[in-house]
Design a protein around this motif. Structure first.
Motif, short mmCIF file in Angstrom:
data_model
loop_
_atom_site.label_atom_id
_atom_site.label_comp_id
_atom_site.label_asym_id
_atom_site.label_seq_id
_atom_site.Cartn_x
_atom_site.Cartn_y
_atom_site.Cartn_z
N GLY A 183 34.06 36.79 48.51
CA GLY A 183 35.39 37.03 49.08
C GLY A 183 36.27 35.79 49.00
O GLY A 183 37.45 35.87 48.65
N LEU A 184 35.69 34.63 49.31
CA LEU A 184 36.43 33.37 49.21
C LEU A 184 36.85 33.09 47.76
O LEU A 184 37.96 32.62 47.51
CB LEU A 184 35.60 32.22 49.75
CG LEU A 184 35.40 32.21 51.27
CD1 LEU A 184 34.37 31.15 51.66
CD2 LEU A 184 36.70 31.99 51.98
N ALA A 185 35.96 33.38 46.82
CA ALA A 185 36.27 33.15 45.40
C ALA A 185 37.42 34.04 44.95
O ALA A 185 38.31 33.60 44.21
CB ALA A 185 35.03 33.40 44.54
N VAL A 186 37.42 35.28 45.38
CA VAL A 186 38.52 36.20 45.03
C VAL A 186 39.84 35.68 45.59
O VAL A 186 40.85 35.62 44.89
CB VAL A 186 38.23 37.63 45.54
CG1 VAL A 186 39.46 38.51 45.43
CG2 VAL A 186 37.07 38.24 44.77
N ALA A 187 39.83 35.26 46.86
CA ALA A 187 41.05 34.74 47.47
C ALA A 187 41.56 33.49 46.73
O ALA A 187 42.76 33.37 46.46
CB ALA A 187 40.80 34.41 48.94
N ASN A 239 41.09 32.70 43.62
CA ASN A 239 41.62 33.10 42.31
C ASN A 239 42.97 33.81 42.42
O ASN A 239 43.84 33.62 41.57
CB ASN A 239 40.61 33.97 41.56
CG ASN A 239 39.50 33.13 40.94
OD1 ASN A 239 39.66 31.94 40.72
ND2 ASN A 239 38.37 33.76 40.69
N ILE A 240 43.17 34.60 43.46
CA ILE A 240 44.47 35.24 43.67
C ILE A 240 45.54 34.17 43.91
O ILE A 240 46.62 34.22 43.34
CB ILE A 240 44.42 36.24 44.84
CG1 ILE A 240 43.58 37.46 44.44
CG2 ILE A 240 45.82 36.66 45.28
CD1 ILE A 240 43.26 38.40 45.59
N LEU A 241 45.20 33.19 44.74
CA LEU A 241 46.15 32.14 45.06
C LEU A 241 46.38 31.18 43.89
O LEU A 241 47.45 30.58 43.77
CB LEU A 241 45.68 31.35 46.28
CG LEU A 241 45.67 32.14 47.60
CD1 LEU A 241 45.00 31.33 48.70
CD2 LEU A 241 47.07 32.54 47.99
N ALA A 242 45.39 31.05 43.01
CA ALA A 242 45.51 30.14 41.86
C ALA A 242 46.54 30.63 40.87
O ALA A 242 47.20 29.83 40.21
CB ALA A 242 44.15 29.97 41.17
N GLY A 243 46.68 31.92 40.75
CA GLY A 243 47.67 32.47 39.83
C GLY A 243 47.11 32.69 38.43
O GLY A 243 46.01 32.25 38.11
N PRO A 244 47.90 33.36 37.59
CA PRO A 244 47.46 33.68 36.23
C PRO A 244 47.09 32.43 35.43
O PRO A 244 47.78 31.41 35.48
CB PRO A 244 48.69 34.37 35.62
CG PRO A 244 49.48 34.85 36.79
CD PRO A 244 49.23 33.86 37.89
#
Length: 123
Positions: free
Chosen positions: A25-29, A31-36
């Motif tokens: 879950g932390l990894a997904v968050a 990656n979402i915040l990191a951007g494309p």
């Protein structure tokens, strides 16, 4: 994302434990915040634990397929020990029974896939 390819071994991993679910879950968050274009693949040192009567059993990494095992602290007779597991000359897992603090110190050996030849031997 309960199942994913391990970047180091190429094996498909599936770990059904709450620690892994939290890490994913932390990894997904992140990656979402990191951007494309800035996302990174999920990597982890798998961790599971279980209380079995008077024993607390904890494992970092994967013991499956190990071709070497070494007790590094404690002993089997007392049911208090830590052990390292290796495969193809590298540390792949650390197991502890009733020795949580000693086991935590071994986690970096698993994370770094330490050369088996440098693994300490119990005194």
């Amino acid at each position: 994302m309960a199942s994913w390819p391990d970047l180091v071994t190429g094996d498909r991993l599936r770990i059904e434990h709450r620690t892994n679910a939290s890490e994913q879950g932390l990894a997904v968050a992140r990656n979402i915040l990191a951007g494309p274009g800035e996302a990174s693949a999920f990597t982890s040192v798998p961790y599971v634990w279980s209380d079995q009567y008077d024993m607390k059993i904890q494992i970092y990494g994967r013991t499956r397929g190990a071709d070497a095992v070494r007790i590094v602290d404690g002993d089997l007779a007392s049911r208090e020990f830590t052990a390292l597991f290796g495969r193809d000359g590298r540390v792949t897992a650390a197991v502890g029974v009733n020795m949580a603090r000693s086991l935590r110190a071994l986690r970096p050996l698993v994370a770094d896939r330490t050369d088996w030849a440098t693994v300490p031997v119990a005194a």
